[in-house]
Scaffold this active site. Structure first.
Site, PDB file in Angstrom:
ATOM      1  N   ASN A  10       0.805  -1.222   0.000  1.00 26.24           N
ATOM      2  CA  ASN A  10       0.000   0.000   0.000  1.00 26.24           C
ATOM      3  C   ASN A  10       0.841   1.276   0.000  1.00 26.24           C
ATOM      4  O   ASN A  10       0.298   2.380   0.004  1.00 26.24           O
ATOM      5  CB  ASN A  10      -0.937   0.019   1.214  1.00 26.24           C
ATOM      6  N   GLY A  11       2.170   1.147  -0.016  1.00 25.36           N
ATOM      7  CA  GLY A  11       3.043   2.320  -0.066  1.00 25.36           C
ATOM      8  C   GLY A  11       3.201   2.849  -1.483  1.00 25.36           C
ATOM      9  O   GLY A  11       2.696   2.270  -2.447  1.00 25.36           O
ATOM     10  N   GLY A  96      14.712  -3.546  -2.171  1.00 21.74           N
ATOM     11  CA  GLY A  96      15.045  -2.195  -2.605  1.00 21.74           C
ATOM     12  C   GLY A  96      15.057  -1.215  -1.454  1.00 21.74           C
ATOM     13  O   GLY A  96      15.069   0.003  -1.674  1.00 21.74           O
ATOM     14  N   THR A  97      15.051  -1.718  -0.227  1.00 23.73           N
ATOM     15  CA  THR A  97      15.076  -0.866   0.955  1.00 23.73           C
ATOM     16  C   THR A  97      16.393  -0.100   1.043  1.00 23.73           C
ATOM     17  O   THR A  97      17.458  -0.688   0.859  1.00 23.73           O
ATOM     18  CB  THR A  97      14.898  -1.713   2.233  1.00 23.73           C
ATOM     19  N   ASN A 122      19.098   0.952  -6.299  1.00 27.12           N
ATOM     20  CA  ASN A 122      18.305   1.530  -7.374  1.00 27.12           C
ATOM     21  C   ASN A 122      18.117   0.474  -8.452  1.00 27.12           C
ATOM     22  O   ASN A 122      19.089  -0.131  -8.900  1.00 27.12           O
ATOM     23  CB  ASN A 122      18.997   2.774  -7.940  1.00 27.12           C
ATOM     24  N   TYR A 123      16.868   0.269  -8.889  1.00 25.89           N
ATOM     25  CA  TYR A 123      16.562  -0.770  -9.872  1.00 25.89           C
ATOM     26  C   TYR A 123      16.371  -0.219 -11.274  1.00 25.89           C
ATOM     27  O   TYR A 123      15.980  -0.949 -12.185  1.00 25.89           O
ATOM     28  CB  TYR A 123      15.330  -1.565  -9.423  1.00 25.89           C
ATOM     29  N   HIS A 153      15.273  14.442  -4.114  1.00 18.32           N
ATOM     30  CA  HIS A 153      14.123  13.562  -3.989  1.00 18.32           C
ATOM     31  C   HIS A 153      12.946  14.322  -3.378  1.00 18.32           C
ATOM     32  O   HIS A 153      13.097  15.444  -2.900  1.00 18.32           O
ATOM     33  CB  HIS A 153      14.444  12.341  -3.117  1.00 18.32           C
ATOM     34  N   HIS A 154      11.799  13.678  -3.362  1.00 15.95           N
ATOM     35  CA  HIS A 154      10.581  14.232  -2.777  1.00 15.95           C
ATOM     36  C   HIS A 154      10.740  14.466  -1.275  1.00 15.95           C
ATOM     37  O   HIS A 154      11.634  13.909  -0.636  1.00 15.95           O
ATOM     38  CB  HIS A 154       9.407  13.281  -3.026  1.00 15.95           C
ATOM     39  N   LYS A 157      11.132  11.480   1.487  1.00 14.55           N
ATOM     40  CA  LYS A 157      12.261  10.555   1.601  1.00 14.55           C
ATOM     41  C   LYS A 157      13.032  10.829   2.882  1.00 14.55           C
ATOM     42  O   LYS A 157      13.407  11.971   3.170  1.00 14.55           O
ATOM     43  CB  LYS A 157      13.186  10.671   0.386  1.00 14.55           C
TER      44      LYS A 157
END
Length: 265
Positions: A10-11, A96-97, A122-123, A153-154, A157
């Site tokens: 849900n994130g 990806g944490t 980073n993927y 970043h936003h 973060k």
């Protein structure tokens, strides 16, 4: 068809992963996991993200069923719990944490003795190509060089510098034969000497809804090379993670990264 389960479904990244697992060929979304007691348990994922598989409902993260590979982009506390669950059920895990500590990395390395794990900060395919490019720049310019890394970043973060910025710095340090922890500079407010050329400086911006921007600066007298990657959508990372999950199935136990997935080593 590879069956995908997503932790933290849900994130912001979780919702993108639900969509990516739905639209990507050869993958099927079969698990959308949220915390125990969440009001979303039993709710169809399609009600939250209309592009996600309408046959899947959010479920308790302690109930892992009908999945081949798990994906986790949650916070470190959640990742530790999910890592334990994956090992207990012998399920491959894509992580990806960011913001992980040395102790967290030790947990990953130990878990990778039991299950195959892909861990990357980073993927994005573009960022992983960038990691190769910065190494070339670091070696070709020689020692008369100033190196700086900027990332944006936003506002939501938490960790800073970002995991991707650190990955860029570590790639440069490896190419230069440096110990990254010894050359990284995160704050110059108390430094009263000129910049050393044996350091990597970091600058951070947080604001608005910036998905992700990273620039490595290589500056000499008379010229400057800037290598920049800009992400405009979280789907860039989500699709990369689904690609990693597809690659990870049936791999032997071990700790892999996106460079392995993309055969960039």
């Amino acid at each position: 068809m590879i069956r995908i389960g997503v932790f933290g479904a849900n994130g912001r990244m979780g919702l993108a992963l639900l969509e990516a697992a739905t639209i990507k060929e050869q993958t099927q979304l079969t698990g959308a996991y949220v915390r125990s007691g969440s009001s979303l348990i039993g709710v169809n994922v399609n009600q939250i993200n209309s592009a996600a598989d309408k046959s899947v409902c959010f479920s308790d993260e302690n109930t892992l069923e009908s999945v081949d590979v798990l994906i986790d982009f949650t916070l470190p506390d959640g990742m530790r719990s999910h890592l334990k669950r994956a090992v207990e059920q012998s399920l491959p895990l894509v992580i990806g944490t960011t913001g992980l500590t040395a102790d967290d990395m030790a947990l990953l390395e130990n878990a990778a003795k039991h299950i195959p794990i892909v861990f990357a900060r980073n993927y994005s395919v573009g960022v992983n190509v960038l990691l190769n490019l910065v190494q070339t720049a670091a070696t070709k310019f020689g020692d008369d060089l100033d190196i700086e890394i900027f990332e944006a970043h936003h506002r939501h973060k938490i960790d800073a510098p970002s995991g991707t910025a650190l990955a860029i710095g570590e790639s440069i340090a490896d190419a230069k034969g440096w110990n990254h922890e010894e050359v990284a500079v995160y704050d110059r407010s108390q430094i009263e000497t000129e910049k050393s050329q044996n350091e990597i400086g970091y600058s951070v911006l947080r604001g608005g809804d910036i998905v992700g921007e990273h620039t490595a600066y290589f500056a000499t007298m008379g010229e400057r090379l800037e290598l920049t990657h800009k992400a405009s959508s979280r789907m860039t990372f989500a699709l990369g993670a689904i690609r990693a999950a597809s690659w990870l199935q049936n791999k032997p136990v071990g700790l892999y990264d996106m460079q392995d997935v993309l055969d960039l080593k």
